[in-house]
Design a protein around this motif. Sequence first.
Motif, mmCIF file in Angstrom:
data_model
loop_
_atom_site.group_PDB
_atom_site.id
_atom_site.type_symbol
_atom_site.label_atom_id
_atom_site.label_comp_id
_atom_site.label_asym_id
_atom_site.label_seq_id
_atom_site.Cartn_x
_atom_site.Cartn_y
_atom_site.Cartn_z
ATOM 1 N N LEU A 92 39.288 -33.566 -14.358
ATOM 2 C CA LEU A 92 38.154 -33.715 -13.431
ATOM 3 C C LEU A 92 37.662 -32.351 -12.941
ATOM 4 O O LEU A 92 36.482 -32.188 -12.628
ATOM 5 C CB LEU A 92 38.555 -34.618 -12.260
ATOM 6 C CG LEU A 92 38.649 -36.099 -12.654
ATOM 7 C CD1 LEU A 92 39.426 -36.897 -11.615
ATOM 8 C CD2 LEU A 92 37.259 -36.705 -12.855
ATOM 9 N N ASP A 93 38.542 -31.367 -12.899
ATOM 10 C CA ASP A 93 38.114 -29.998 -12.572
ATOM 11 C C ASP A 93 37.135 -29.529 -13.649
ATOM 12 O O ASP A 93 36.056 -29.002 -13.351
ATOM 13 C CB ASP A 93 39.342 -29.085 -12.491
ATOM 14 C CG ASP A 93 39.019 -27.689 -11.985
ATOM 15 O OD1 ASP A 93 37.993 -27.521 -11.296
ATOM 16 O OD2 ASP A 93 39.805 -26.757 -12.269
ATOM 17 N N ALA A 94 37.502 -29.751 -14.912
ATOM 18 C CA ALA A 94 36.627 -29.331 -16.021
ATOM 19 C C ALA A 94 35.288 -30.073 -15.960
ATOM 20 O O ALA A 94 34.221 -29.471 -16.144
ATOM 21 C CB ALA A 94 37.319 -29.591 -17.354
ATOM 22 N N THR A 148 33.856 -31.248 -13.312
ATOM 23 C CA THR A 148 33.119 -30.669 -12.181
ATOM 24 C C THR A 148 32.486 -29.333 -12.580
ATOM 25 O O THR A 148 31.324 -29.066 -12.255
ATOM 26 C CB THR A 148 34.065 -30.495 -10.970
ATOM 27 O OG1 THR A 148 34.708 -31.742 -10.722
ATOM 28 C CG2 THR A 148 33.322 -30.070 -9.720
ATOM 29 N N HIS A 149 33.241 -28.502 -13.296
ATOM 30 C CA HIS A 149 32.677 -27.212 -13.739
ATOM 31 C C HIS A 149 31.405 -27.426 -14.551
ATOM 32 O O HIS A 149 30.384 -26.773 -14.325
ATOM 33 C CB HIS A 149 33.682 -26.454 -14.614
ATOM 34 C CG HIS A 149 34.882 -25.977 -13.873
ATOM 35 N ND1 HIS A 149 36.029 -25.584 -14.505
ATOM 36 C CD2 HIS A 149 35.127 -25.830 -12.539
ATOM 37 C CE1 HIS A 149 36.925 -25.220 -13.602
ATOM 38 N NE2 HIS A 149 36.401 -25.362 -12.398
ATOM 39 N N ALA A 150 31.492 -28.340 -15.529
ATOM 40 C CA ALA A 150 30.353 -28.514 -16.442
ATOM 41 C C ALA A 150 29.144 -29.091 -15.703
ATOM 42 O O ALA A 150 28.010 -28.630 -15.890
ATOM 43 C CB ALA A 150 30.762 -29.408 -17.602
ATOM 44 N N VAL A 194 30.226 -28.345 -4.857
ATOM 45 C CA VAL A 194 31.518 -29.044 -4.915
ATOM 46 C C VAL A 194 32.678 -28.050 -4.763
ATOM 47 O O VAL A 194 33.550 -28.233 -3.897
ATOM 48 C CB VAL A 194 31.687 -29.829 -6.242
ATOM 49 C CG1 VAL A 194 32.946 -30.674 -6.195
ATOM 50 C CG2 VAL A 194 30.476 -30.681 -6.555
ATOM 51 N N HIS A 195 32.676 -26.997 -5.582
ATOM 52 C CA HIS A 195 33.757 -26.013 -5.460
ATOM 53 C C HIS A 195 33.710 -25.292 -4.119
ATOM 54 O O HIS A 195 34.748 -24.944 -3.563
ATOM 55 C CB HIS A 195 33.714 -25.010 -6.614
ATOM 56 C CG HIS A 195 34.500 -25.446 -7.792
ATOM 57 N ND1 HIS A 195 34.103 -26.490 -8.585
ATOM 58 C CD2 HIS A 195 35.679 -25.015 -8.314
ATOM 59 C CE1 HIS A 195 35.005 -26.665 -9.549
ATOM 60 N NE2 HIS A 195 35.974 -25.788 -9.404
ATOM 61 N N GLY A 196 32.493 -25.059 -3.616
ATOM 62 C CA GLY A 196 32.364 -24.413 -2.305
ATOM 63 C C GLY A 196 33.097 -25.204 -1.235
ATOM 64 O O GLY A 196 33.841 -24.649 -0.428
ATOM 65 N N PRO A 250 45.697 -30.649 -4.578
ATOM 66 C CA PRO A 250 45.504 -29.933 -5.851
ATOM 67 C C PRO A 250 44.006 -29.737 -6.146
ATOM 68 O O PRO A 250 43.186 -30.629 -5.873
ATOM 69 C CB PRO A 250 46.148 -30.858 -6.884
ATOM 70 C CG PRO A 250 47.106 -31.703 -6.107
ATOM 71 C CD PRO A 250 46.516 -31.857 -4.733
ATOM 72 N N HIS A 251 43.695 -28.576 -6.727
ATOM 73 C CA HIS A 251 42.299 -28.149 -6.888
ATOM 74 C C HIS A 251 41.397 -29.205 -7.561
ATOM 75 O O HIS A 251 40.324 -29.534 -7.048
ATOM 76 C CB HIS A 251 42.291 -26.838 -7.685
ATOM 77 C CG HIS A 251 40.938 -26.371 -8.066
ATOM 78 N ND1 HIS A 251 40.054 -25.849 -7.154
ATOM 79 C CD2 HIS A 251 40.288 -26.389 -9.254
ATOM 80 C CE1 HIS A 251 38.930 -25.536 -7.774
ATOM 81 N NE2 HIS A 251 39.041 -25.855 -9.047
ATOM 82 N N GLY A 252 41.845 -29.727 -8.703
ATOM 83 C CA GLY A 252 41.006 -30.693 -9.426
ATOM 84 C C GLY A 252 40.794 -31.961 -8.620
ATOM 85 O O GLY A 252 39.720 -32.571 -8.647
ATOM 86 N N SER A 286 40.783 -32.268 -5.259
ATOM 87 C CA SER A 286 39.840 -32.096 -4.141
ATOM 88 C C SER A 286 38.407 -32.004 -4.662
ATOM 89 O O SER A 286 37.469 -32.487 -4.017
ATOM 90 C CB SER A 286 40.212 -30.905 -3.247
ATOM 91 O OG SER A 286 40.233 -29.723 -3.970
ATOM 92 N N ASN A 287 38.207 -31.429 -5.846
ATOM 93 C CA ASN A 287 36.861 -31.451 -6.446
ATOM 94 C C ASN A 287 36.412 -32.889 -6.669
ATOM 95 O O ASN A 287 35.281 -33.258 -6.353
ATOM 96 C CB ASN A 287 36.853 -30.775 -7.823
ATOM 97 C CG ASN A 287 36.948 -29.274 -7.737
ATOM 98 O OD1 ASN A 287 36.607 -28.682 -6.736
ATOM 99 N ND2 ASN A 287 37.417 -28.668 -8.809
ATOM 100 N N ALA A 288 37.313 -33.689 -7.250
ATOM 101 C CA ALA A 288 36.961 -35.065 -7.598
ATOM 102 C C ALA A 288 36.630 -35.878 -6.337
ATOM 103 O O ALA A 288 35.740 -36.722 -6.356
ATOM 104 C CB ALA A 288 38.101 -35.712 -8.374
HETATM 105 FE FE FE2 Z 1 37.658 -25.489 -10.624
#
Ligand code: FE2
Length: 382
Positions: free
Chosen positions: A189-191, A193-195, A258-260, A272-274, A276-278
Amino acid sequence: MAQFTVPTHIITGKGALDEAKAYIKSYGKKALIVTGKHVVKSTMMQALIEKLEDIEIEYNIFDGITGEPTDCMIEEGIKVYHDNNCEFLIGIGGGSPLDAAKAIGAMITNPGVIADYNGKEIPNRIPPVVAIPTTAGTGSEATKFTIITDSKKDIKMLLKGDYLIPELAIVDYEFGMTAPRSVTVATGLDALTHAVEAYTSKKATVMSDTLAVSAIKRIVKYLPLVSQDGSNREAREEMAIAALEAGICINNSSVTLVHGLSRPIGALFHVPHGMSNAMLLTRCMAFAAPEVTDRLAILARETKVATLEESDTIAADKFIVKLEEICKICEIPTLSEYGINQDTFDRAIEKMATDAVASGSPSNTRRVVTKEDCMKLYKEVY
Ligand SMILES: [Fe+2]
Ligand SMILES: NC(=O)c1ccc[n+]([C@@H]2O[C@H](COP(=O)([O-])OP(=O)(O)OC[C@H]3O[C@@H](n4cnc5c(N)ncnc54)[C@H](O)[C@@H]3O)[C@@H](O)[C@H]2O)c1
């Protein structure tokens, strides 16, 4: 006009380490391997060591990356590097050891302490960094970023600069096969979010758009599969490539809202990073939607969740619903379900919104984002 920057060498596929030997040999006589307590005991680590011995490269292992990296862990790593006269770095593991290898490298050739560079460009060239991801997520193997927690200020610092881009990225999907489900879904889900962020960023470019669409198509298809069956090799391979593509996207077009908003949650509540993005992804995309309806509609059509006949508005909505559906398949909890106390969270909102805006990422969103918007979004996603 737009620039496009990638690591000097990228080797993908099963057995990629073998192909990498000649490059590794050219970086120096002694490597500092940066990793964590789990990966250090793994067969991936054994494979790396065997290859280094084949090519007569000496090494020291620093396995002090016991979670998402902090300034204290980086200080320790710098000491091990100097004490052993290492000449280059190999990060092996998830985004945490990869980021740590870059940050240690940065502090070998740049004066001061890591916190001096928060939000600034790393000015001096760093020793070569080899990045070997074992999660399919952060894309750190291809980015000019490293995220290090400032343990005194409780913020996740965003450090950047072209010198942080690894010299060599080795992406062998086999290394991700052992990742447990929780890590697989959070990193996947991190990936995603990046895309999605890169595609809807103000800094999006023709080249990053191509890779973003490609990554999103792979993830929409394969993340649900790999979340259900971690032994699905095809899905692991597609996710490893998608994570690399998405990393290249943010390297060139940056992350946004989202990352902000995600980094302060990671710094204060250790989600975990991914994950919290999700937790933030669909709500933030719905916020940005009025200014990126056309782009979200393209993503909906590319992923076949909307037809060519449907209007942009309907298609964009359908894409956001698709994102929600994927988060649901991955069983992403809300912040409240994750166990974060509401009072503690509410009291942190002001600081988190301030830190989010200060990181600069929200301002890459095509819709104007104020500190008040950030505070409102935090309340909504709790
Ligand atoms: Fe990330
Ligand atoms: N530099 C960048 O561009 C960038 C981009 C996004 C995120 N990040 C950062 O990356 C960090 C998160 O990285 P992550 O999500 O990959 O998690 P991680 O590196 O913290 O790893 C999570 C867990 O997975 C385990 N693990 C890793 N690979 C495994 C494998 N193959 N088998 C079994 N277990 C395995 C690790 O031991 C660890 O316990 C955060 O600090 C985040 O801010 C950096």
